[in-house]
Design a protein around this motif. Structure first.
Motif, PDB file in Angstrom:
ATOM      1  N   THR A 159      43.190  36.572  48.382  1.00 20.90           N
ATOM      2  CA  THR A 159      43.425  37.705  47.495  1.00 20.90           C
ATOM      3  C   THR A 159      44.502  38.613  48.065  1.00 20.90           C
ATOM      4  O   THR A 159      45.419  39.044  47.348  1.00 20.90           O
ATOM      5  N   ILE A 211      38.870  36.261  39.565  1.00 21.05           N
ATOM      6  CA  ILE A 211      39.552  37.478  39.993  1.00 21.05           C
ATOM      7  C   ILE A 211      40.844  37.601  39.190  1.00 21.05           C
ATOM      8  O   ILE A 211      41.794  36.835  39.379  1.00 21.05           O
ATOM      9  N   TYR A 251      44.265  32.803  40.533  1.00 23.80           N
ATOM     10  CA  TYR A 251      44.250  34.234  40.195  1.00 23.80           C
ATOM     11  C   TYR A 251      45.086  34.403  38.942  1.00 23.80           C
ATOM     12  O   TYR A 251      46.279  34.067  38.942  1.00 23.80           O
TER      13      TYR A 251
END
Length: 413
Positions: free
Chosen positions: A13, A48, A89
């Motif tokens: 992330t 996410i 993502y």
């Protein structure tokens, strides 16, 4: 604040955010939607998603400069999927609607976080969070909705639904997963008023929303609302009663069975394979789901709680373990008699522990018994197999061969 949530702290992330900020500026990217909502609600985070002020071309450039893979999954609508450490993502440029027709929207990119929030469906999906875990709530009510389990449209419900009529199904889907207490009455009224517009929408999207709804731990209250507003009959006209469906969900909960959205769908329709086939076509269900539904709602052989072990083994052999268990659960749910629960459980246990044996004779052995090569071999094998099943799958191969000899001698070629 959601603090340093585990998914924010992931190296994968951090790599994506760092890549975007290196191309833009600090704070040009924020987490959005489900990951923020679920963290506030104490629920698991699967996906996410990231919103950014960077345009898609800059997002792609940023990712490539950082050595990350960029997939233009929805570039016309501003969406790029980044792959970091094998994890996807979804990154979407801030947008505002230019025009909508209830199915597709024409969007323009913006730098305004509030404009991006205004085009989202529900207030708790219009939440953003930065890398420090600070939550931004442009509608002023999203955080409260998440804490209280309230599914409320952003702004005017009728306007939001007219932008995309499948938001009607999303309202009930989020109600099934996250709703607590009484539903938002304005949203419910808007869904009822526009229910006729949900029929005929893209089958794949309808299927996706429906199956996600069915996968919730307890979708019964949401389905009652759908039935009461006639939304359910708009998308599933074959559903005449929720009784068996509600009973099945109750059984799954009480017996600690896994949530089974496919079987729950089967519980909603009559025991009629033709109806199952029509439903599968209507929803564009995958072939394996279609086949399971068709087999689950079949009527022969009849499945009842008082089946003897011998009858149950015969049914398992003919239907297969999964179909037999599906029919047992549907019959159990349809029986309305809790007193028979131990019998249903016993039948399930038998099916799950008994391994159907292989038929002991081969075509070659049939021909050695004097049956000429050709269709007659199959006919003889089927007759012997029926005898073998009737003998409760006798393990004595010698007896099967003796039976074969008797059948072969009595046949006229």
């Amino acid at each position: 604040m959601i603090g340093n949530a585990p998914w924010i702290a992931l190296p994968e992330t951090k790599a994506v955010i760092a890549a975007l900020e290196a191309r833009g500026y600090a704070g040009c990217a924020r987490f959005v939607g489900g990951c923020v909502r679920n963290t506030l609600m104490g629920k698991p985070v699967d996906d996410i998603d990231i919103a950014t002020t960077l345009t898609p071309d800059l997002v792609i450039d940023a990712l490539e400069q950082a050595g990350l893979r960029a997939i233009p999954t929805g570039v016309d609508h501003g969406t790029i999927t980044a792959v970091s450490g094998g994890r996807p993502y979804e990154i979407t440029t801030l947008r505002k609607d230019v025009s909508t027709d209830g199915r597709r929207a024409v969007v323009a990119f913006t730098q305004d976080w509030n404009q991006d929030a205004e085009r989202r469906d529900f207030r708790f999906n219009a939440l953003y969070a930065d890398t420090d875990g600070r939550v931004y709530d442009p509608t002023g009510e999203g955080i409260r909705d998440a804490h209280e389990g309230r599914v409320v449209f952003v702004g005017d419900p009728m306007t939001r639904i007219r932008e995309d009529y499948l938001r009607i199904l999303r309202f009930f889907r989020f109600q099934a997963w996250y709703g607590r207490g009484e539903p938002d009455q304005k949203g419910l009224a808007a869904c009822k008023a526009l229910k006729g517009m949900v029929s005929g929408r893209a089958a794949e999207r309808t299927q996706k929303e429906l199956m996600k709804m069915l996968a919730a731990d307890d979708p019964r209250p949401a389905f009652r609302l759908m039935a009461a507003t006639s939304v359910l009959s708009s998308i599933l006209p074959s559903v005449k009663s929720l009784a068996r469906f509600e009973a099945l969900v109750g059984i799954e909960t009480e017996q600690l069975f896994e949530n089974d959205p496919d079987l729950r769908l089967a519980a909603l329709i009559p025991d009629d394979p033709k109806v199952a086939e029509q439903l599968a076509e209507r929803l564009r269900l995958p072939n394996n789901v279609r086949d399971r539904l068709v087999e689950a709602v079949g009527k022969n052989p009849r499945v009842v709680s008082w089946m003897s072990p011998r009858e149950a083994r015969r049914a398992v052999y003919g239907l297969g373990t999964r179909t037999f268990c599906d029919r047992i659960k549907l019959a159990w749910a349809g029986s309305g008699r809790d007193s028979t629960a131990p019998q249903w459980r016993a039948l399930l246990a038998l099916a799950e522990t008994w391994n159907p044996p292989a038929f002991p004779l081969s075509g070659e052995e049939v021909m050695k018994a004097g049956v000429p090569k050709g269709p007659m071999v199959g006919e003889v094998m089927r007759e012997i197999e029926l005898w073998w099943i009737d003998q409760d799958f006798i393990e004595d191969k010698f007896s099967a061969i003796e039976r074969l000899k008797a059948v072969a001698q009595g046949m006229v070629y």
